[in-house]
Design a protein around this motif. Structure first.
Motif, short mmCIF file in Angstrom:
data_model
loop_
_atom_site.label_atom_id
_atom_site.label_comp_id
_atom_site.label_asym_id
_atom_site.label_seq_id
_atom_site.Cartn_x
_atom_site.Cartn_y
_atom_site.Cartn_z
N VAL A 28 0.84 -1.20 0.00
CA VAL A 28 0.00 0.00 0.00
C VAL A 28 0.88 1.26 0.00
O VAL A 28 0.60 2.22 -0.72
N ALA A 29 1.96 1.24 0.79
CA ALA A 29 2.87 2.39 0.83
C ALA A 29 3.54 2.59 -0.53
O ALA A 29 3.65 3.73 -1.01
N ILE A 30 3.98 1.52 -1.15
CA ILE A 30 4.63 1.63 -2.46
C ILE A 30 3.66 2.16 -3.51
O ILE A 30 4.02 3.01 -4.32
N GLN A 31 2.41 1.71 -3.47
CA GLN A 31 1.41 2.23 -4.41
C GLN A 31 1.19 3.73 -4.20
O GLN A 31 1.09 4.48 -5.16
N ALA A 32 1.13 4.16 -2.95
CA ALA A 32 0.96 5.59 -2.66
C ALA A 32 2.17 6.38 -3.15
O ALA A 32 2.02 7.49 -3.69
N LEU A 33 3.37 5.83 -2.97
CA LEU A 33 4.58 6.51 -3.44
C LEU A 33 4.61 6.60 -4.96
O LEU A 33 4.99 7.62 -5.53
N LYS A 34 4.20 5.53 -5.62
CA LYS A 34 4.16 5.55 -7.09
C LYS A 34 3.15 6.59 -7.57
O LYS A 34 3.41 7.33 -8.52
N LYS A 35 2.00 6.66 -6.92
CA LYS A 35 0.99 7.66 -7.27
C LYS A 35 1.54 9.07 -7.02
O LYS A 35 1.32 9.98 -7.81
N GLY A 36 2.28 9.24 -5.93
CA GLY A 36 2.86 10.52 -5.58
C GLY A 36 3.89 11.02 -6.58
O GLY A 36 4.17 12.22 -6.65
N ARG A 37 4.47 10.11 -7.36
CA ARG A 37 5.45 10.52 -8.37
C ARG A 37 4.81 11.34 -9.49
O ARG A 37 5.50 12.01 -10.24
N ALA A 38 3.47 11.30 -9.56
CA ALA A 38 2.76 12.09 -10.57
C ALA A 38 2.13 13.35 -9.97
O ALA A 38 1.38 14.04 -10.65
N ASP A 39 2.45 13.65 -8.73
CA ASP A 39 1.86 14.81 -8.06
C ASP A 39 2.29 16.10 -8.74
O ASP A 39 3.36 16.18 -9.36
N GLU A 40 1.47 17.12 -8.62
CA GLU A 40 1.79 18.42 -9.20
C GLU A 40 2.94 19.14 -8.50
O GLU A 40 3.57 20.01 -9.07
N LYS A 61 6.67 19.39 -7.02
CA LYS A 61 7.97 18.75 -7.28
C LYS A 61 8.59 18.16 -6.02
O LYS A 61 9.29 17.16 -6.09
N ASP A 62 8.34 18.75 -4.85
CA ASP A 62 8.87 18.18 -3.61
C ASP A 62 8.23 16.83 -3.32
O ASP A 62 8.90 15.91 -2.84
N VAL A 63 6.94 16.70 -3.59
CA VAL A 63 6.25 15.41 -3.40
C VAL A 63 6.83 14.39 -4.37
O VAL A 63 7.15 13.26 -3.98
N ARG A 64 6.98 14.78 -5.64
CA ARG A 64 7.53 13.85 -6.64
C ARG A 64 8.93 13.40 -6.25
O ARG A 64 9.25 12.20 -6.30
#
Length: 173
Positions: free
Chosen positions: A96-108, A110-113
């Motif tokens: 679940v954490a890895i899925q959230a991190l992968k989703k976060g790589r597309a965040d608007e 840049k610090d989140v990405r």
């Protein structure tokens, strides 16, 4: 003062067998209403998620995404990473954490990405585009990929990620 009082009260209610479910539902509603739309508050999501993890809650499937919201503040990256690592050590939590991190790589943001890409790399997860996390540090990128290529369990994925970056549409990688 108000925040610490609220934390004490919520903690006491969390410990009560008859009030825990109500507290969980109220906090979940608070997070869900603050993680979408134009009135999004990453601070609220991050603060509630951190509070619940501190109480030992690891089951809520929305926790990792709310924790990922904490990456939007660059100075908080090590703290966010520690919480996500802690969550990933629980049964089922890693996926679940890895899925959230992968989703976060597309965040608007840049610090989140960058935070998501860096933690994915630290967790040994290879996904296309992770080389962009090292865009400013080619020596670190080289060291990272040498480590990945020296491990037979990650070598093929590392080469695939590099090839995807080489031929991908994102010319910044």
């Amino acid at each position: 003062l108000l925040k610490s009082r609220a934390e004490r009260i919520l903690s006491a209610l969390w410990e009560g067998s008859t009030t825990r479910a109500a507290v969980r539902a109220a906090l979940e509603t608070t997070v869900s209403s603050n993680t979408a739309g134009e009135h999004r508050s990453r601070d609220v999501a991050w603060t509630v998620a951190r509070f619940l993890v501190d109480l030992g809650e690891t089951e809520a499937r929305w926790l990792p995404e709310a924790l990922v919201d904490g990456f939007y503040t660059g100075s908080r990256h090590s703290e966010v990473s520690a919480y996500l690592r802690r969550l990933a050590t629980h049964t089922g939590g890693r996926d679940v954490a890895i899925q959230a991190l992968k989703k976060g790589r597309a965040d608007e943001d840049k610090d989140v990405r960058a935070g998501c890409a860096g933690l994915l790399i630290d967790l040994g997860v290879i996904v296309p585009g992770t080389t962009a996390a090292f865009a400013d540090d080619e020596d670190l990128q080289l060291l990272h990929f040498r480590q990945l290529l020296s491990d037979p369990s990650t070598a093929a994925d590392a080469v695939t990620a590099l090839a995807d970056d080489l031929w991908g549409e994102d010319q910044s990688a």
